[in-house]
Design an enzyme around this catalytic site. Structure first.
Site, PDB file in Angstrom:
ATOM      1  CE  LYS A 158      -2.261  -0.878   3.866  1.00 14.59           C
ATOM      2  NZ  LYS A 158      -1.663  -2.151   4.301  1.00 14.59           N
ATOM      3  NE  ARG A 169      -3.921  -1.037   9.871  1.00 13.08           N
ATOM      4  CZ  ARG A 169      -2.849  -0.447   9.335  1.00 13.08           C
ATOM      5  NH1 ARG A 169      -2.915   0.779   8.905  1.00 13.08           N
ATOM      6  NH2 ARG A 169      -1.727  -1.112   9.219  1.00 13.08           N
ATOM      7  NE  ARG A 228       7.448  -2.860   5.677  1.00 13.79           N
ATOM      8  CZ  ARG A 228       6.159  -2.580   5.829  1.00 13.79           C
ATOM      9  NH1 ARG A 228       5.414  -2.303   4.775  1.00 13.79           N
ATOM     10  NH2 ARG A 228       5.610  -2.612   7.025  1.00 13.79           N
ATOM     11  NE  ARG A 251       6.498  -0.288   9.790  1.00 17.47           N
ATOM     12  CZ  ARG A 251       5.282  -0.211   9.307  1.00 17.47           C
ATOM     13  NH1 ARG A 251       5.069   0.359   8.130  1.00 17.47           N
ATOM     14  NH2 ARG A 251       4.245  -0.686   9.960  1.00 17.47           N
ATOM     15  NE  ARG A 264       2.152  -4.564  11.248  1.00 18.13           N
ATOM     16  CZ  ARG A 264       3.200  -4.439  10.424  1.00 18.13           C
ATOM     17  NH1 ARG A 264       4.328  -5.051  10.700  1.00 18.13           N
ATOM     18  NH2 ARG A 264       3.096  -3.719   9.354  1.00 18.13           N
TER      19      ARG A 264
HETATM   20  P1  AMP Z   1       1.102   0.847   8.913  1.00 18.14           P
HETATM   21  O1  AMP Z   1       2.307   1.685   8.665  1.00 18.14           O
HETATM   22  O2  AMP Z   1      -0.064   1.259   8.053  1.00 18.14           O
HETATM   23  O3  AMP Z   1       1.378  -0.631   8.814  1.00 18.14           O
HETATM   24  O4  AMP Z   1       0.640   1.130  10.427  1.00 18.14           O
HETATM   25  C1  AMP Z   1       1.506   0.861  11.517  1.00 18.14           C
HETATM   26  C2  AMP Z   1       0.721   0.814  12.801  1.00 18.14           C
HETATM   27  O5  AMP Z   1       0.076   2.074  13.035  1.00 18.14           O
HETATM   28  C3  AMP Z   1      -0.392  -0.210  12.857  1.00 18.14           C
HETATM   29  O6  AMP Z   1       0.069  -1.514  13.190  1.00 18.14           O
HETATM   30  C4  AMP Z   1      -1.282   0.390  13.956  1.00 18.14           C
HETATM   31  O7  AMP Z   1      -0.710   0.207  15.237  1.00 18.14           O
HETATM   32  C5  AMP Z   1      -1.205   1.880  13.633  1.00 18.14           C
HETATM   33  N1  AMP Z   1      -2.229   2.286  12.645  1.00 18.14           N
HETATM   34  C6  AMP Z   1      -2.020   2.736  11.389  1.00 18.14           C
HETATM   35  N2  AMP Z   1      -3.181   3.028  10.757  1.00 18.14           N
HETATM   36  C7  AMP Z   1      -4.170   2.745  11.646  1.00 18.14           C
HETATM   37  C8  AMP Z   1      -5.586   2.802  11.598  1.00 18.14           C
HETATM   38  N3  AMP Z   1      -6.236   3.207  10.495  1.00 18.14           N
HETATM   39  N4  AMP Z   1      -6.283   2.434  12.703  1.00 18.14           N
HETATM   40  C9  AMP Z   1      -5.646   2.046  13.810  1.00 18.14           C
HETATM   41  N5  AMP Z   1      -4.305   1.925  13.931  1.00 18.14           N
HETATM   42  C10 AMP Z   1      -3.560   2.279  12.853  1.00 18.14           C
END
Ligand code: AMP
Length: 224
Positions: free
Chosen positions: A15, A90, A129, A165, A176
């Protein structure tokens, strides 16, 4: 035509990579809730303090907090002609809240694009990654390595070392994925029912292949 796009897909589906390509190609803001949270963490803000526990555990930040941040961001001027949302919504509650926020401004989503990738591939990809802490460029040691090995190949970054990360460790990846299947997958059906869902295959494809698939979807939206 304003393009208001939501990118769906499991963690590591690509994404972020696709959002960047789309944002550049269409000159639209790329809004990643994960990036916003990580920026607050590294800047040590009070929001950062509130969300750290969730990010470290790979769990979702509460909906009210997340929706408020997105609504504030979407109210900024640069979102008037559209946006690419990456990692939001999400949960179903977030999807419903997004619809309301847009409706208040007589706006609506153009499309929800789901990048499909199998769980096995997700685990393999995420463990490999790496990203640049300076420009945010995403690499994959296996599939799309930096031309400069463990260092960013963006000239402006001048050899910044790539990082992993903290939530890309195997145990957190599994958590996740579990959360994705439980909370996020139902959104696919929600958008299907609204006639907004378009799926592209992210498995075994290069980022450029996936981008071309998404561009064909967007071309179809433009067609009368
Ligand atoms: P990402 O970079 O999109 O994988 O997001 C990393 C982390 O940020 C996730 O594992 C959640 O802890 C938090 N996070 C990101 N987007 C959301 C969302 N829309 N709702 C809730 N938590 C989020």
């Amino acid at each position: 035509m304003a393009l208001r796009i939501v990118l769906l897909g499991g963690p590591g589906a690509g994404k972020g990579t696709q959002a960047k390509l789309l944002a550049d190609a269409h000159r639209l803001p790329h809004i990643s809730t994960g990036d916003i949270f990580r920026a607050h963490l590294s800047e040590g803000t009070s929001l950062g303090g509130k969300v750290r526990q969730y990010l470290d555990a790979g769990q979702l930040v509460p909906d009210d907090l997340t929706c408020e941040i997105v609504a504030d961001r979407l109210a900024q001027d640069d979102c008037r002609d559209g946006f690419i949302l990456d990692g939001f919504p999400r949960t179903l509650a977030q999807a419903e809240q997004l619809e309301k926020t847009l409706a208040e401004r007589n706006e609506a989503l153009s499309a929800a694009i789901n990048i499909e990738v199998s769980d096995d591939e997700i685990v393999e990809r995420l463990a490999a990654r790496r990203s640049c802490p300076k420009c945010g460029k995403i690499f994959n040691r296996k599939f799309s390595p930096s031309t400069r090995g463990e260092f960013c190949d963006n000239e402006e970054c001048d050899g910044v070392k790539l990082i992993q990360r903290s939530d890309d460790k195997e145990e957190t990846i599994r958590e996740r994925l579990r959360i994705y299947h439980e909370n996020t997958e139902p959104i696919i059906e929600y958008y299907r029912q609204q006639g907004l869902l378009y799926s592209v295959s992210g498995t075994g494809s290069t980022p450029e292949d996936v981008f071309q698939q998404i561009e064909s979807v967007l071309d179809r939206l433009d067609a009368p």
